[in-house]
Design a protein around this motif. Structure first.
Motif, PDB file in Angstrom:
ATOM      1  N   ARG A   1     -14.506 -22.333  13.014  1.00 37.16           N
ATOM      2  CA  ARG A   1     -13.969 -21.423  11.996  1.00 37.16           C
ATOM      3  C   ARG A   1     -12.994 -22.137  11.069  1.00 37.16           C
ATOM      4  NH1 ARG A   1     -10.936 -17.505  12.529  1.00 37.16           N
ATOM      5  NH2 ARG A   1      -9.937 -18.067  14.478  1.00 37.16           N
TER       6      ARG A   1
ATOM      7  N   VAL B   1     -19.790 -18.506  17.044  1.00 35.63           N
ATOM      8  CA  VAL B   1     -19.201 -17.657  16.018  1.00 35.63           C
ATOM      9  C   VAL B   1     -20.214 -17.377  14.925  1.00 35.63           C
ATOM     10  CG1 VAL B   1     -16.805 -18.324  16.436  1.00 35.63           C
ATOM     11  CG2 VAL B   1     -18.203 -19.707  14.901  1.00 35.63           C
TER      12      VAL B   1
ATOM     13  N   ASP C   1     -13.064 -15.867   8.846  1.00 30.94           N
ATOM     14  CA  ASP C   1     -13.403 -14.528   9.319  1.00 30.94           C
ATOM     15  C   ASP C   1     -14.640 -14.502  10.213  1.00 30.94           C
ATOM     16  OD1 ASP C   1     -15.161 -15.138   7.284  1.00 30.94           O
ATOM     17  OD2 ASP C   1     -15.084 -13.158   6.333  1.00 30.94           O
TER      18      ASP C   1
ATOM     19  N   LYS D   1     -16.719 -14.284  13.526  1.00 34.28           N
ATOM     20  CA  LYS D   1     -16.463 -13.526  14.742  1.00 34.28           C
ATOM     21  C   LYS D   1     -17.248 -14.104  15.908  1.00 34.28           C
ATOM     22  CE  LYS D   1     -14.123 -10.519  12.300  1.00 34.28           C
ATOM     23  NZ  LYS D   1     -12.639 -10.511  12.365  1.00 34.28           N
ATOM     24  N   THR D   2     -16.708 -13.911  17.118  1.00 35.41           N
ATOM     25  CA  THR D   2     -17.433 -14.346  18.310  1.00 35.41           C
ATOM     26  C   THR D   2     -18.708 -13.528  18.469  1.00 35.41           C
ATOM     27  OG1 THR D   2     -15.381 -14.957  19.430  1.00 35.41           O
ATOM     28  CG2 THR D   2     -17.324 -14.652  20.800  1.00 35.41           C
TER      29      THR D   2
ATOM     30  N   LYS E   1     -16.512 -10.609  22.163  1.00 37.91           N
ATOM     31  CA  LYS E   1     -17.190  -9.510  21.479  1.00 37.91           C
ATOM     32  C   LYS E   1     -17.332  -8.353  22.462  1.00 37.91           C
ATOM     33  CE  LYS E   1     -21.614  -8.348  19.262  1.00 37.91           C
ATOM     34  NZ  LYS E   1     -22.984  -8.834  18.962  1.00 37.91           N
TER      35      LYS E   1
END
Length: 283
Positions: A194, A218, A224, A226-227, A259
């Protein structure tokens, strides 16, 4: 290992190879490749305790058992920093009864020298040889003295672009390169990605100081991101596993699934199955 556990592991492996394996793994040119170094099967899959932040220890153990993983990095919400010797012994027995070993503690946020003192005393009482933590940069010389005093390794965790201290592996290394070699990193490949850094290249570059690894994927290589489930993101997990094997990585691959953290079991099972499919394909 019981026949039930063998059957469960065989089912997970066959499922991943039969469903996503033919697409994802073939795309990574793994099937016909023979690796001239350590075997991926020798890598130690674990869980980062943070994965189970919404669950007590009994619930956590049950979920870990369902996917047949045998190692856990201990978080202090499962074993508080002020635990008594009796509580620590009970904790280890509960893990041992489930064929799970607590191999490290953390991450522990250590913003002061007093907090570092507490972390090292805790690790010694728990009986592990590694702390995953986030110390203040100004306290790194003090940390250097602590690892020498206790002979306990300290793995600094990177947390991506929001982390003003240690966003990626390169920044960590710039701070620790001249410190005692018992100070290294808990390399979070998701946060590293990230922050715009290639985890495969960084594993190769910093192999001698990577003590622990947070295994995740990710959604994109941006702040921004996300997992997501291990096989669904932008990190080339087969390449990560290959590089870990090539560099003879001896630490753990601590899966940190972030998540659906209140109902993570489906994603955990998919991610563990995907990982084992990658390992099987690599041979």
């Amino acid at each position: 290992m019981s026949q039930t556990k063998n059957n469960r592991r065989d089912f997970v492996k066959k499922s991943i190879l039969g469903t996503v394996g033919g697409v994802v793994l073939a795309g990574s040119n793994l099937k016909a490749e023979t690796l001239p170094f350590a075997k991926p099967a020798d890598l130690k899959l674990a869980f980062a305790g943070y994965t189970f932040k919404n669950f007590d220890l009994d619930e956590t153990i049950k979920m870990i058992q369902k996917v047949d993983v045998n190692y856990l990095c201990i978080k202090d919400f499962h074993l508080p920093l002020d635990s008594t010797d009796a509580e620590i012994a009970s904790f280890h027995k509960r893990l041992a009864d489930a064929d799970i070993k607590g191999y490290a503690v953390g991450p522990i946020y250590s913003k002061t020298q007093e907090a570092l003192d507490i972390a090292f005393d805790y690790a010694k009482k728990v009986g592990v040889d590694m702390i995953v933590g986030i110390p203040s940069i100004e306290d790194l010389p003090y940390l250097d003295g602590k690892v020498k005093e206790y002979n306990i390794r300290f793995a600094i965790h990177n947390h991506g672009p929001e982390d003003k201290l240690y966003p990626n592996a390169t920044v960590i290394m710039s701070h620790i390169k001249d410190l005692d070699e018992r100070i290294g990193m808990c390399f979070d490949i998701g946060h590293n990605m990230r922050d715009g850094h290639d985890p495969v290249a960084d594993i190769k570059k910093y192999k001698s100081r990577i003590f622990d690894l947070h295994l995740k994927n990710v959604s994109k290589a941006e702040a921004d991101g996300k997992t997501v489930e291990l096989g669904r993101g932008v990190i080339d997990i087969p390449a990560v596993v290959k590089m870990l094997a090539k560099t003879n990585y001896e630490g753990h691959l601590a899966m940190e699934y972030e998540k659906d953290m209140k109902a993570p079991m489906a994603g955990i099972a998919e991610s563990v199955g995907y990982y084992r499919g990658v390992v099987d394909a690599l041979g």
